[in-house]
Design an enzyme around this catalytic site. Structure first.
Site, PDB file in Angstrom:
ATOM      1  N   ASP A  34       0.822  -1.217   0.000  1.00 22.43           N
ATOM      2  CA  ASP A  34       0.000   0.000   0.000  1.00 22.43           C
ATOM      3  C   ASP A  34       0.854   1.265   0.000  1.00 22.43           C
ATOM      4  OD1 ASP A  34      -1.867  -1.902   0.288  1.00 22.43           O
ATOM      5  OD2 ASP A  34      -2.724  -1.144   2.176  1.00 22.43           O
ATOM      6  N   TYR A  37       1.724   2.585  -3.349  1.00 23.77           N
ATOM      7  CA  TYR A  37       0.609   3.286  -3.976  1.00 23.77           C
ATOM      8  C   TYR A  37       0.500   4.703  -3.408  1.00 23.77           C
ATOM      9  CZ  TYR A  37      -4.068   4.471  -5.534  1.00 23.77           C
ATOM     10  OH  TYR A  37      -5.132   5.117  -6.112  1.00 23.77           O
ATOM     11  N   ASP A  38       0.521   4.785  -2.062  1.00 23.14           N
ATOM     12  CA  ASP A  38       0.362   6.085  -1.402  1.00 23.14           C
ATOM     13  C   ASP A  38       1.448   7.062  -1.832  1.00 23.14           C
ATOM     14  OD1 ASP A  38      -1.739   4.969  -0.106  1.00 23.14           O
ATOM     15  OD2 ASP A  38      -0.656   4.565   1.759  1.00 23.14           O
ATOM     16  N   GLU A 113     -25.526 -17.021 -10.565  1.00 16.15           N
ATOM     17  CA  GLU A 113     -24.739 -15.965  -9.923  1.00 16.15           C
ATOM     18  C   GLU A 113     -25.335 -15.672  -8.557  1.00 16.15           C
ATOM     19  OE1 GLU A 113     -24.759 -12.429 -12.357  1.00 16.15           O
ATOM     20  OE2 GLU A 113     -24.310 -13.640 -14.128  1.00 16.15           O
ATOM     21  N   LYS A 115     -27.003 -13.351  -5.911  1.00 14.26           N
ATOM     22  CA  LYS A 115     -27.841 -12.153  -6.013  1.00 14.26           C
ATOM     23  C   LYS A 115     -27.407 -11.195  -4.916  1.00 14.26           C
ATOM     24  CE  LYS A 115     -32.590 -10.668  -6.638  1.00 14.26           C
ATOM     25  NZ  LYS A 115     -32.635  -9.586  -5.681  1.00 14.26           N
ATOM     26  N   ASP A 117     -27.179  -8.190  -2.510  1.00 17.84           N
ATOM     27  CA  ASP A 117     -28.232  -7.364  -1.926  1.00 17.84           C
ATOM     28  C   ASP A 117     -27.764  -5.914  -1.807  1.00 17.84           C
ATOM     29  OD1 ASP A 117     -30.692  -6.829  -0.962  1.00 17.84           O
ATOM     30  OD2 ASP A 117     -30.354  -7.672   1.037  1.00 17.84           O
ATOM     31  N   TYR A 222     -22.346  -7.221 -13.829  1.00 17.43           N
ATOM     32  CA  TYR A 222     -22.759  -8.509 -14.382  1.00 17.43           C
ATOM     33  C   TYR A 222     -23.431  -8.419 -15.753  1.00 17.43           C
ATOM     34  CZ  TYR A 222     -26.860  -6.912 -11.738  1.00 17.43           C
ATOM     35  OH  TYR A 222     -27.860  -6.153 -11.208  1.00 17.43           O
ATOM     36  N   LYS A 286     -29.510 -17.534 -14.956  1.00 19.80           N
ATOM     37  CA  LYS A 286     -29.693 -16.958 -16.294  1.00 19.80           C
ATOM     38  C   LYS A 286     -29.417 -18.025 -17.346  1.00 19.80           C
ATOM     39  CE  LYS A 286     -27.911 -12.639 -14.437  1.00 19.80           C
ATOM     40  NZ  LYS A 286     -26.870 -11.623 -14.364  1.00 19.80           N
ATOM     41  N   LYS A 310     -35.038 -16.638  -4.195  1.00 19.72           N
ATOM     42  CA  LYS A 310     -34.911 -15.840  -2.973  1.00 19.72           C
ATOM     43  C   LYS A 310     -34.763 -16.737  -1.748  1.00 19.72           C
ATOM     44  CE  LYS A 310     -35.600 -11.385  -3.970  1.00 19.72           C
ATOM     45  NZ  LYS A 310     -36.837 -10.765  -3.733  1.00 19.72           N
ATOM     46  N   CYS A 404     -34.653   2.507  38.909  1.00 21.04           N
ATOM     47  CA  CYS A 404     -33.478   2.270  38.069  1.00 21.04           C
ATOM     48  C   CYS A 404     -32.710   1.059  38.596  1.00 21.04           C
ATOM     49  CB  CYS A 404     -32.582   3.506  38.075  1.00 21.04           C
ATOM     50  SG  CYS A 404     -30.995   3.215  37.285  1.00 21.04           S
ATOM     51  N   CYS A 407     -29.240   2.474  40.074  1.00 23.62           N
ATOM     52  CA  CYS A 407     -29.098   3.379  41.213  1.00 23.62           C
ATOM     53  C   CYS A 407     -30.328   3.423  42.119  1.00 23.62           C
ATOM     54  CB  CYS A 407     -28.756   4.794  40.741  1.00 23.62           C
ATOM     55  SG  CYS A 407     -30.137   5.623  39.959  1.00 23.62           S
ATOM     56  N   CYS A 422     -33.988   6.883  33.666  1.00 23.53           N
ATOM     57  CA  CYS A 422     -33.505   7.240  34.992  1.00 23.53           C
ATOM     58  C   CYS A 422     -33.003   8.673  34.869  1.00 23.53           C
ATOM     59  CB  CYS A 422     -32.357   6.317  35.386  1.00 23.53           C
ATOM     60  SG  CYS A 422     -31.425   6.945  36.792  1.00 23.53           S
ATOM     61  N   CYS A 427     -26.398   8.712  38.518  1.00 18.73           N
ATOM     62  CA  CYS A 427     -26.585   7.268  38.348  1.00 18.73           C
ATOM     63  C   CYS A 427     -25.285   6.656  37.815  1.00 18.73           C
ATOM     64  CB  CYS A 427     -27.733   7.026  37.374  1.00 18.73           C
ATOM     65  SG  CYS A 427     -27.837   5.315  36.834  1.00 18.73           S
TER      66      CYS A 427
HETATM   67  S1  IVH Z   1     -29.462  -9.682 -13.432  1.00 21.69           S
HETATM   68  C1  IVH Z   1     -33.105  -8.022 -16.283  1.00 21.69           C
HETATM   69  N1  IVH Z   1     -27.714 -10.481 -11.679  1.00 21.69           N
HETATM   70  O1  IVH Z   1     -31.576  -8.148  -8.523  1.00 21.69           O
HETATM   71  C2  IVH Z   1     -32.582  -7.906 -14.899  1.00 21.69           C
HETATM   72  N2  IVH Z   1     -29.407  -8.977 -10.968  1.00 21.69           N
HETATM   73  O2  IVH Z   1     -34.792  -8.149  -9.578  1.00 21.69           O
HETATM   74  C3  IVH Z   1     -31.162  -8.379 -14.850  1.00 21.69           C
HETATM   75  N3  IVH Z   1     -29.223  -8.286  -8.645  1.00 21.69           N
HETATM   76  O3  IVH Z   1     -32.549  -5.208 -10.117  1.00 21.69           O
HETATM   77  C4  IVH Z   1     -30.666  -8.425 -13.471  1.00 21.69           C
HETATM   78  N4  IVH Z   1     -27.418  -9.456  -8.170  1.00 21.69           N
HETATM   79  O4  IVH Z   1     -30.509  -5.122  -8.653  1.00 21.69           O
HETATM   80  C5  IVH Z   1     -28.811  -9.724 -11.902  1.00 21.69           C
HETATM   81  N5  IVH Z   1     -26.049 -11.217 -10.239  1.00 21.69           N
HETATM   82  C6  IVH Z   1     -27.143 -10.483 -10.464  1.00 21.69           C
HETATM   83  C7  IVH Z   1     -27.722  -9.692  -9.455  1.00 21.69           C
HETATM   84  C8  IVH Z   1     -28.873  -8.949  -9.752  1.00 21.69           C
HETATM   85  C9  IVH Z   1     -28.321  -8.603  -7.702  1.00 21.69           C
HETATM   86  C10 IVH Z   1     -30.410  -7.422  -8.435  1.00 21.69           C
HETATM   87  C11 IVH Z   1     -30.537  -6.298  -9.421  1.00 21.69           C
HETATM   88  C12 IVH Z   1     -31.904  -6.439 -10.048  1.00 21.69           C
HETATM   89  C13 IVH Z   1     -32.589  -7.367  -9.096  1.00 21.69           C
HETATM   90  C14 IVH Z   1     -33.479  -8.324  -9.871  1.00 21.69           C
END
Ligand code: IVH
Length: 668
Positions: A34, A37-38, A113, A115, A117, A222, A286, A310, A404, A407, A422, A427
């Site tokens: 690091d 880089y710095d 993949e 998902k 959050d 993605y 997919k 989900k 409390c 105390c 309290c 206290c």
């Molecule tokens: S593909 C046509 N891949 O999930 C939609 N979505 O309801 C293509 N998300 O709005 C989305 N990880 O915010 C895709 N590996 C992933 C994802 C991903 C999170 C979210 C994304 C999307 C929602 C799908």
């Protein structure tokens, strides 16, 4: 170094720093320490300072740009950003696969993949430069959050591809950043974020990019939106291609040749999910072949070629053994469920806040009950409900005490509050919490004086009030358990140097109700000394932009107390600094020059002066420089090639000066 040499050096430093950043943030595989880089970044900053006209937008020194925005521009997505249909179980996934193969008569391969959050984003590059980043919004129109996305270090500011390209993915907050952020917010008495997704969204919705920059967000890309060179035949190759283009992709994706393999992947990640350093809420499946994707097409809302599995929120059952009470710094008494230890979403849970008596009553929770536990946002343990059907009859309803627990003084319910407090200023529980707050990072920041040591010093009777911290002596500290010479010396020197802290740290540390770290800073900049602040009236306080009614009231009440006057006198005698040491607020009279009190926007290129220079001059004359033109703008300084900001200024009838006029005004 002449300008040509500087230019050359800047280019080579930028290339090197971009390479290092790519290795570190995108590939998770740095090739240099690091410090290297710095050091190179410092070198670049130095040359750029010398030749500000050579600073380009894609320089790694420019990730955090300019002034806060006044609002987010709307962005129309060229290709809509759709969402996915959901699957909740094995059957839903099999149905998805069947529908897809019926539509095509082919043996299908899938890509699975994680998902992530977070929130969906899109990044646009033109001529190899990152020019625009937006949220998904309603799928058709999103918001321009370019300046916030620029602060995310894994997003490249420049790429090798010069044709216009739009890439899509997810911005998110890693667990580590989330926990640190909430810890800091707790110390500042700010509301906590419920989960990393809210925290990421909240951070990207900040108008000041410095806030987003401090939140340590990250991205996984993605997908590709618009790109004329888009020719790969499969989604899996597209992921590889994104990586080659310099984008951070999630390495955990897998190509599956049958739905059975998909189910295995789902099962694997359902178990492994708690070990990831970020939050996922499901698996995205997919169809790999892009031609097939096209054939399958879309329903109104979502593609037929992908689905989101989900995860159910994990719930477990355990026994509620007891309800304990704790007294916070402000005297609020909080009931906490003491649970038979149980593993939920990756960690063992043995306590969960029950917040207040009303909530316990509403959920009919009794001591001895079997209760359902989950982690809200998969982080904070929560008692969902009690299993009343499993009661044996020995369970006991819970009642808040009238006194409390620390105390013994009578608890009161302040107007409009559910919590019991309290209100005994002496206290011991509150005093201890107050001391912990005083030494915490955003307050006096005394290293080596954490919660444990404070509790130890308190129970040994060595400290009672914050003033006592400054009277601690070497000999008495050495007598404490687990305190060697070295740690005592370090502690004493940390205490010593905290005497020099700027006023805002002390103010925040005092724990005045409603005064968080930010308000403390505002008060310190406005009043500059403790003496002046002590004398401030409600009217003077409320006149300050960021100080509201409750805050003003609380400050006046606080300083009116004799006990506080005595404490401050004591701290002064103990040589604590009582002055603000940061940059001064401009105190230029409003009508003394054309910039005083005015909001100014700089746009276009200037010949004789760099932007930072112009900004500094305007600010030194009491003006404020902002990034976008609105009704609140007083003056627009338009250099060469001024674009949309100039047009907007004309439209709104705002005073516009060219560079020459601007310089005249500065001189005049
Ligand atoms: S593909 C046509 N891949 O999930 C939609 N979505 O309801 C293509 N998300 O709005 C989305 N990880 O915010 C895709 N590996 C992933 C994802 C991903 C999170 C979210 C994304 C999307 C929602 C799908």
């Amino acid at each position: 170094m002449d300008k040509a040499q500087a230019q050359e050096k800047i280019e080579s430093l930028k290339a090197l720093l971009n390479q290092y950043a790519h290795e570190y943030y995108v590939l998770d595989h740095p090739s240099v320490p690091d410090s290297e880089y710095d050091q190179k970044l410092e070198e670049l900053k130095k040359i750029e300072n010398q030749y500000p006209e050579l600073i380009t937008n894609d320089s790694p020194t420019q990730r955090i740009g300019g002034e806060p925005l006044e609002g987010f521009r709307k962005i129309q997505h060229s290709i809509p950003m759709l969402s996915l249909g959901n699957a909740f179980n094995e059957q839903d996934l099999r149905d998805f696969a069947r529908r897809a193969s019926q539509g095509t008569n082919k043996d299908l391969a899938f890509v699975c993949e994680l998902k992530i959050d977070g929130l969906a984003i899109t990044l646009t590059y033109e001529n190899g430069k990152f020019v625009r980043g937006a949220t998904r919004g309603d799928g058709t129109t999103g918001e321009d959050i370019t300046s916030n996305l620029r602060t995310i270090k894994s997003i490249p500011l420049s790429i090798q591809e010069t044709r216009k390209i739009e890439v899509r993915g997810e911005a998110y907050m890693p667990h580590k950043s989330f926990l640190a952020l909430n810890k800091q917010r707790e110390e500042n008495r700010e509301e906590l974020f419920a989960n990393p997704r809210n925290a990421a969204a909240g951070s990207l919705r900040q108008l000041d990019p410095r806030i987003a920059a401090s939140r340590n967000l990250d991205v996984f890309l993605y997908g590709i939106g618009e790109w004329e060179a888009d020719t790969v035949p499969t989604h899996s190759e597209r992921l590889t291609q994104l990586k080659k283009l310099g984008f951070r992709t999630n390495p955990e994706w897998k190509k599956c040749n049958s739905i059975e393999e998909v189910l295995e992947y789902v099962e694997y990640w359902t178990k492994e999910r708690p070990n990831l350093p970020y939050e996922i809420d499901g698996i995205v499946i997919k169809i790999d072949d892009l031609q097939t994707q096209e054939e399958l097409g879309f329903t109104v809302k979502s593609p037929r070629w992908a689905i989101a599995y989900k995860f159910p929120a994990e719930e477990v059952v355990t026994k509620l053994k007891d309800i304990e009470l704790s007294v916070g710094r402000t005297g609020v008494v909080t009931p906490t469920a003491i649970l038979e230890p149980v593993k939920v979403a990756g960690t063992t849970v043995q306590r969960a806040s029950l917040h207040n008596e009303d909530l316990i009553r509403a959920k009919d929770i009794r001591i001895g009950d079997m209760v359902v536990i989950k982690k809200a946002g998969d982080i904070i343990p929560e008692v969902v409900r009690s299993l009343t059907e499993q009661r044996s009859g020995s369970e006991e309803p819970f009642h808040m005490p009238e006194e409390c627990p620390a105390c013994g003084s009578e608890l009161v319910r302040l107007e409009e509050e559910v919590a019991l407090r309290c209100i005994n200023p002496n206290c011991p529980a509150q005093l201890q919490e107050g001391l912990i707050h005083f030494v915490s990072r955003n307050a006096m920041n005394i290293e080596g004086l954490g919660e444990k040591v404070i509790n130890q010093l308190f129970s040994e009777g060595l400290i009672h009030t914050i003033a006592d911290i400054y009277r601690l002596e070497r000999d008495e500290l050495l007598k404490l358990e687990r305190m060697g010479e070295k740690s005592v010396d370090n502690l004493l020197s940390a205490i010593e140097s905290s005497r020099e802290n700027s006023l805002e740290r002390l103010l925040f540390g005092l724990g005045i109700r409603f005064i968080g770290a930010k308000a403390a800073k505002t008060l310190a900049t406005e009043f500059e000394t403790m003496d002046k602040l002590q004398k401030a009236t409600y009217e003077e306080l409320i006149a300050i932009d960021e100080i509201g009614d409750k805050m003003a009231d609380s400050v006046v009440q606080y300083f009116a107390e004799d006990k506080v006057t005595d404490l401050i006198k004591e701290l002064k005698e103990l040589q604590l600094n009582m002055e603000y040491k940061g940059p001064k607020r401009a105190t230029v009279a409003v009508d003394s020059n054309p910039f005083a009190g005015k909001t100014v926007v700089l746009t276009g290129k200037m010949e004789k002066m760099s932007r930072p220079e112009a900004k500094e001059k305007i600010e030194s004359l009491g003006g404020k420089v902002t990034g976008s033109v609105s009704k609140k703008t007083d003056i627009v300084i338009a250099g060469e090639d001024a674009g949309s900001k100039y047009d907007k200024a004309v439209e709104l009838g705002i005073t516009i000066w060219n560079e020459e006029e601007f310089i005249k005004m500065l001189e005049g």
